[in-house]
Design a protein around this motif. Sequence first.
Motif, PDB file in Angstrom:
ATOM      1  N   UNK A   1      46.173  38.140  65.042  1.00  0.00           N
ATOM      2  CA  UNK A   1      47.698  37.323  64.717  1.00  0.00           C
ATOM      3  C   UNK A   1      47.034  36.125  64.659  1.00  0.00           C
ATOM      4  N   UNK A   2      46.015  36.049  64.540  1.00  0.00           N
ATOM      5  CA  UNK A   2      45.493  34.337  64.815  1.00  0.00           C
ATOM      6  C   UNK A   2      45.100  34.234  63.911  1.00  0.00           C
ATOM      7  N   UNK A   3      44.396  34.921  63.189  1.00  0.00           N
ATOM      8  CA  UNK A   3      43.553  35.181  61.504  1.00  0.00           C
ATOM      9  C   UNK A   3      44.427  34.803  60.642  1.00  0.00           C
ATOM     10  N   UNK A   4      44.044  34.140  59.454  1.00  0.00           N
ATOM     11  CA  UNK A   4      44.926  34.162  58.067  1.00  0.00           C
ATOM     12  C   UNK A   4      45.074  35.044  57.311  1.00  0.00           C
ATOM     13  N   UNK A   5      46.381  36.192  57.505  1.00  0.00           N
ATOM     14  CA  UNK A   5      46.350  36.961  56.024  1.00  0.00           C
ATOM     15  C   UNK A   5      44.873  37.057  54.908  1.00  0.00           C
ATOM     16  N   UNK A   6      44.814  36.870  54.372  1.00  0.00           N
ATOM     17  CA  UNK A   6      43.626  36.270  53.746  1.00  0.00           C
ATOM     18  C   UNK A   6      44.081  37.632  52.701  1.00  0.00           C
ATOM     19  N   UNK A   7      44.770  37.683  51.599  1.00  0.00           N
ATOM     20  CA  UNK A   7      44.694  39.326  51.009  1.00  0.00           C
ATOM     21  C   UNK A   7      43.534  38.834  49.189  1.00  0.00           C
ATOM     22  N   UNK A   8      42.385  39.811  48.684  1.00  0.00           N
ATOM     23  CA  UNK A   8      42.071  39.528  47.853  1.00  0.00           C
ATOM     24  C   UNK A   8      41.586  40.698  47.129  1.00  0.00           C
ATOM     25  N   UNK A   9      42.430  40.414  45.736  1.00  0.00           N
ATOM     26  CA  UNK A   9      42.391  41.535  45.384  1.00  0.00           C
ATOM     27  C   UNK A   9      42.259  42.008  43.951  1.00  0.00           C
ATOM     28  N   UNK A  10      40.711  41.309  43.849  1.00  0.00           N
ATOM     29  CA  UNK A  10      39.875  41.564  42.703  1.00  0.00           C
ATOM     30  C   UNK A  10      38.886  41.202  43.311  1.00  0.00           C
ATOM     31  N   UNK A  11      37.898  41.882  42.409  1.00  0.00           N
ATOM     32  CA  UNK A  11      36.527  41.706  42.223  1.00  0.00           C
ATOM     33  C   UNK A  11      35.581  42.193  41.462  1.00  0.00           C
ATOM     34  N   UNK A  12      34.222  40.922  41.126  1.00  0.00           N
ATOM     35  CA  UNK A  12      33.647  41.677  39.860  1.00  0.00           C
ATOM     36  C   UNK A  12      32.908  41.466  39.739  1.00  0.00           C
ATOM     37  N   UNK A  13      31.113  41.554  39.664  1.00  0.00           N
ATOM     38  CA  UNK A  13      29.656  41.478  40.481  1.00  0.00           C
ATOM     39  C   UNK A  13      29.479  42.039  38.055  1.00  0.00           C
TER      40      UNK A  13
ATOM     41  N   UNK B   1      45.510  36.623  41.122  1.00  0.00           N
ATOM     42  CA  UNK B   1      45.449  38.209  41.304  1.00  0.00           C
ATOM     43  C   UNK B   1      44.583  39.352  40.391  1.00  0.00           C
ATOM     44  N   UNK B   2      43.816  38.759  39.541  1.00  0.00           N
ATOM     45  CA  UNK B   2      42.627  39.256  38.460  1.00  0.00           C
ATOM     46  C   UNK B   2      41.800  38.421  38.243  1.00  0.00           C
ATOM     47  N   UNK B   3      40.239  38.831  38.288  1.00  0.00           N
ATOM     48  CA  UNK B   3      39.496  37.664  37.555  1.00  0.00           C
ATOM     49  C   UNK B   3      38.974  38.311  36.546  1.00  0.00           C
ATOM     50  N   UNK B   4      37.849  37.952  36.169  1.00  0.00           N
ATOM     51  CA  UNK B   4      36.806  39.000  35.059  1.00  0.00           C
ATOM     52  C   UNK B   4      35.390  37.637  34.925  1.00  0.00           C
ATOM     53  N   UNK B   5      34.533  38.568  34.466  1.00  0.00           N
ATOM     54  CA  UNK B   5      33.177  37.334  34.465  1.00  0.00           C
ATOM     55  C   UNK B   5      33.267  36.793  32.711  1.00  0.00           C
ATOM     56  N   UNK B   6      33.208  35.601  32.068  1.00  0.00           N
ATOM     57  CA  UNK B   6      32.795  35.241  30.811  1.00  0.00           C
ATOM     58  C   UNK B   6      31.604  34.783  30.156  1.00  0.00           C
ATOM     59  N   UNK B   7      30.424  35.023  31.232  1.00  0.00           N
ATOM     60  CA  UNK B   7      29.241  34.940  30.758  1.00  0.00           C
ATOM     61  C   UNK B   7      28.665  33.415  32.109  1.00  0.00           C
ATOM     62  N   UNK B   8      27.149  33.571  31.545  1.00  0.00           N
ATOM     63  CA  UNK B   8      26.852  31.871  32.094  1.00  0.00           C
ATOM     64  C   UNK B   8      26.931  31.851  33.570  1.00  0.00           C
ATOM     65  N   UNK B   9      27.239  32.907  34.626  1.00  0.00           N
ATOM     66  CA  UNK B   9      27.821  33.292  35.997  1.00  0.00           C
ATOM     67  C   UNK B   9      28.989  32.447  36.380  1.00  0.00           C
ATOM     68  N   UNK B  10      29.969  32.819  34.542  1.00  0.00           N
ATOM     69  CA  UNK B  10      31.008  32.276  35.321  1.00  0.00           C
ATOM     70  C   UNK B  10      32.465  33.306  35.038  1.00  0.00           C
TER      71      UNK B  10
END
Length: 729
Positions: A269-281, A340-349
């Motif tokens: 209860x002392x930690x913020x409830x951080x929700x991570x919705x998407x990951x891409x590598x 909520x969502x992400x995508x890799x667009x090249x050059x590490x971005x």
Amino acid sequence: MTSPYTDGRRPASVPRGLRALASSAALGAALFIPTAAAGDLEFENVHGGVQHAIHMASDGETGWIAEDGGRIRFSDDGFSTWTFQTTPDTARVQLRGIYFMDDDTTGWAVGDKHTVLYTTNGGTTWTQVASSNLPDWPEEPEDQNLWDVHFIEVEDESEEAQLYGWITGREGVLWLSRDGGLTWESEHNAYTSSPWLGHLFKTEDRYGVWFTDDGAGTYHGYVSGDWAAVMHCEFSATYDSNDPFWDGISYWDVLSVPGSGPVYQPTMEDQPNIELYDVEVDSSGDGFVVGGVGTNCGRAYEISSWTTVTWEQLGVNNPSPVPPPASCPANLTTAGSTLYAMGLVGDGRGLGVGYARNSWRSSTSSTLWESTYQELPSGDPVKPPMYGGTAVNTDYFAVGHFGAIMHSSNATSTTPTWSSLHDTETARPKALEFISASTGWFTGQNGRVDKTTDGGATFTEVYTPGAVLSRSIDFTDANNGVVVGREVGTTDVPFVAYTHAGGDSGEWTEVTDSGDFPDLSAYASMKLDLHEVVMVDADDVWAVGDHGLVLVSDDGGETWADGDGSDDIGTVDLRGAAFLSANAGAVVGASGGAWLTIGSGWVQIPVKKAGGATFTGTLHDVAVRSPDTVIAVGDEGRIFVYVPTAGTVGEFQQVYQASSQSALLTVELRAGDIDVFAAGDEGVFVWYDGSWNEPNSLTSYEITDLALIGDDGALISHAYQLHLFEEVP
């Protein structure tokens, strides 16, 4: 009483009409039994709903979208046009994840109520995985939500390719398939030095899943979820009997995320409830994980290297118009609204999308996450969230609420620009009309009218008059229709437009000449909304509105006369109308007002609540199925039936009250059937098919109208969306 028709254009003969409203079994207790049952309707979205996930092929043209109602949208021209692929009737749920292999033929989709679908022909047909082939789930079906799916191809010891897949979901779900998705097993074995952490990551929600080959013979897997959980595993890209992974034990390391303190202590209860919705590598080890706290406190992290497998929080540039939300926890560096969502667009971005159409992009140096919010178009101040996104080279596709599909062709630019491929939020369906199972119209924002010829699967905008609030639309056949409302401006006069040519583009005419209306000078300085229009046939049309306004037309809506020449109704605001013939109908409105006419003026009918007290709220709509059945709905969820009494005008008597007691705004009666359909505020929906039912499948948005389609279906206009409901087979 004198005739309400002042121009003598009506035929002298008066049909039996509503005078035939005599006592009938159709109005008695045999039909309207005021009891509630659970209901057995299924709902699915057909227009402007929620689209959670998108997968685009490497050609940037072929793609699939997973959306509510178990629908999968397909396109092979970059979503300029699309079709809906066939999914099982048992899968009418919100689909939240979709993934295809590089062959563009083998794919999977997952969603609510532990729904798993697969295809081997590009989605031409989809098959649902039987629940017996899925791990047991103790939660109730409404909580059995699956979020994401990802597959990889691995060579076994005989060098034959095998498909391995993972699914994430609620309550710590992490499932593994070794046979291309035909059967699934549960993976609850995250490795960690803390037993408490092991328990935490077995029970908290998991959202994103991603696997990538690093080019050196090793696969890396990532799962993101609640409490800033990022899990990582690695294993040989070819089958290795000495690797514990291939014995069914996946060693998932729980990674530390900056800004969250030490790798979580037991005081949750002392930690913020951080929700991570998407990951891409990507294959070089560059990637991002995104999420947030609530809806306004976004988070973005970047992976640093394969060897350390740690994440760093990106610096944030918060230019106007997106200042850091004051409501975000003080110990969090915010990145605008949740992503909520992400995508890799090249050059590490990367480029991400999220709440309130928030869009963010990482800089070339990968040390900054820049807001491009102002570049994401929206025709409405609501700016609904975008839930899914994917990148193909420099192109980015995003999908979200209200059926929006957005596209950026320059996602690597400092200021990516966006175009709308399918954006229904500006339409705001308000009122509906269908003349067959395939052909119908809705009217919405700015008087806009959209038409469908495929039962609501797709709509085409055919008319937008501009500064108009449209309230009602009605067609009597495939050619003749009328839409009504109010012109917005200094005059606030009634708005009427008609078509005699199918309501297609260019086939609407607005009635603007004051000579086409009766004298409205008595309503000077009053806003005159027309709330309901009824086409009895191609010629005879009625419209009712504020301040007792009743208009009638005998030329299909081109010219109008006073429909209450005797002023029987007075100045009560009218909300609903229904007509059995050109001369017999009912109107209802504020202060419990209800009137019937049989061609010689209007007669007011008392409206009584259960127990006999007079109803003084607003009646919002009325429907007439036959001379024997007239039903009105109104405030407090009340439903009334007209009951004639010998020697008197009779009265409307309450037969049911919705359990939520929210106002009922619309009612429809299916011809030749006993069904009654009513809906309104707070998503209340009432259905009668021999007993009263209140299906609870809809959220708490206002339902403004419904239109019956076919023998067992109906469309509901529901907060920017259209939902189809059908009786369960």
